[in-house]
Design a protein around this motif. Structure first.
Motif, PDB file in Angstrom:
ATOM      1  N   HIS A  38      44.529  34.639  85.363  1.00  0.00           N
ATOM      2  CA  HIS A  38      45.684  34.857  86.195  1.00  0.00           C
ATOM      3  C   HIS A  38      45.743  36.430  86.861  1.00  0.00           C
ATOM      4  O   HIS A  38      45.065  37.108  86.726  1.00  0.00           O
ATOM      5  N   ASN A  46      48.764  29.349  87.054  1.00  0.00           N
ATOM      6  CA  ASN A  46      48.098  28.214  87.448  1.00  0.00           C
ATOM      7  C   ASN A  46      47.969  27.230  86.532  1.00  0.00           C
ATOM      8  O   ASN A  46      46.759  26.510  86.217  1.00  0.00           O
ATOM      9  N   HIS A 107      42.427  33.828  89.797  1.00  0.00           N
ATOM     10  CA  HIS A 107      43.148  33.704  91.157  1.00  0.00           C
ATOM     11  C   HIS A 107      43.629  35.085  91.242  1.00  0.00           C
ATOM     12  O   HIS A 107      44.051  35.914  90.374  1.00  0.00           O
ATOM     13  N   SER A 108      43.538  35.509  92.512  1.00  0.00           N
ATOM     14  CA  SER A 108      44.074  36.891  92.848  1.00  0.00           C
ATOM     15  C   SER A 108      43.262  38.130  92.079  1.00  0.00           C
ATOM     16  O   SER A 108      42.046  38.171  92.277  1.00  0.00           O
ATOM     17  N   GLY A 111      40.483  36.429  90.205  1.00  0.00           N
ATOM     18  CA  GLY A 111      39.336  36.163  90.827  1.00  0.00           C
ATOM     19  C   GLY A 111      38.239  37.481  90.910  1.00  0.00           C
ATOM     20  O   GLY A 111      37.076  37.354  90.787  1.00  0.00           O
ATOM     21  N   SER A 129      36.155  32.397  92.486  1.00  0.00           N
ATOM     22  CA  SER A 129      37.444  33.249  92.940  1.00  0.00           C
ATOM     23  C   SER A 129      38.312  32.526  93.741  1.00  0.00           C
ATOM     24  O   SER A 129      37.894  31.925  95.061  1.00  0.00           O
ATOM     25  N   ILE A 130      39.779  32.584  93.498  1.00  0.00           N
ATOM     26  CA  ILE A 130      40.710  32.048  94.399  1.00  0.00           C
ATOM     27  C   ILE A 130      41.530  32.966  94.875  1.00  0.00           C
ATOM     28  O   ILE A 130      42.074  33.569  94.138  1.00  0.00           O
ATOM     29  N   ARG A 233      47.844  22.960  96.654  1.00  0.00           N
ATOM     30  CA  ARG A 233      47.712  22.991  95.074  1.00  0.00           C
ATOM     31  C   ARG A 233      46.673  21.820  95.003  1.00  0.00           C
ATOM     32  O   ARG A 233      45.748  21.882  94.074  1.00  0.00           O
TER      33      ARG A 233
END
Length: 246
Positions: A38, A46, A107-108, A111, A129-130, A233
């Motif tokens: 996260h 997530n 994510h963020s 990532g 990486s999101i 999503r």
């Protein structure tokens, strides 16, 4: 038959025990696995993606880094990287996990940590990486102090740090943390890059598109949505599952 389950999973890192949740799919295993990292500070964890991954047959670990959400220790970007590497090693060593089929997805800030973790560990074959935030690019930008106030505004679930300390650490490590520079080390791995065109936390012009240019063999998507991919999503989950199944 072994049913799907959700179990606690403790990550040992930096002398602390960090709490996590392992989503195990049905079946006896060993299962392919995803370490799902996260972001900062972890408002979006997530878990919806973790459940989708489990339904698709992937054991998925979500955990809290040092100094966050009640975890012992001190929050720092460097500690996040150490914690992510420790989680990958321990997940791979678990007998329920197929050690050869571990993917790291974040994510963020996660990532950023995912790409850094995979670059440092050549045994990780898949990374994604999101809406990744490139702390190296931010740390070497002309005005990194612009981040002090936003970082200060997200400290409630964290301990042992400040916006000033986080910017100073980002600046000190900026040259070595630039994600585009990792491209040669990940050239032989499968890489997924997902960006968001309405992202104001990690604008794609600074954080996503330079990686698309640097990572020549990566799969990449740019969804018309915000930093959390709030209204995409399902599309996010489908892109991740399709990528993992390769």
């Amino acid at each position: 038959m072994t049913y799907a389950s959700t179990v606690t999973f403790t990550v040992a890192s930096g002398g602390h025990e960090l709490p996590g949740v392992l989503h195990l799919p049905a079946g006896d295993g060993p299962h392919p696995a995803v370490l799902l990292l996260h972001g900062f500070p972890g408002w979006e964890r997530n878990f919806d993606l973790a459940h989708v991954l489990r339904r698709s047959g992937y054991a998925t670990l979500v955990f809290h880094y040092r100094g966050s959400w009640g975890s012992a220790g001190t929050w720092a970007w460097s500690n996040v990287l150490e914690d992510a590497a420790a989680a990958a090693r321990q997940l791979r060593a678990d007998p329920r996990i197929d050690a050869a089929r571990l993917a790291v997805i974040g994510h963020s800030m996660g990532g950023f940590a995912a790409l850094q973790t995979a670059a440092a560990d050549p045994t990780i074959p898949v990374v994604a990486s999101i809406a990744g935030f490139d702390f190296g690019a931010a740390g070497t930008a002309p005005d990194p102090d612009q981040y002090v106030e936003p970082f200060d505004g997200d400290l409630l679930p964290l301990q042992g740090t400040s916006g000033r300390a986080l910017v100073d650490e980002m600046v000190a490590h900026g040259p070595e943390w630039r994600l585009a520079d990792l491209a040669p080390r990940l050239a032989d791995r499968r890489v997924l890059l997902i960006g968001a065109s309405r992202d104001t936390a990690a604008p794609p012009e600074q954080h996503h598109l330079p990686l698309v240019e640097a990572y020549k063999n990566a799969e990449h998507h740019l969804f018309p949505t915000d930093h959390a991919l709030s209204d995409h999503r399902e599309e996010l989950a489908q892109a991740v599952i399709t990528f993992l199944r390769g």
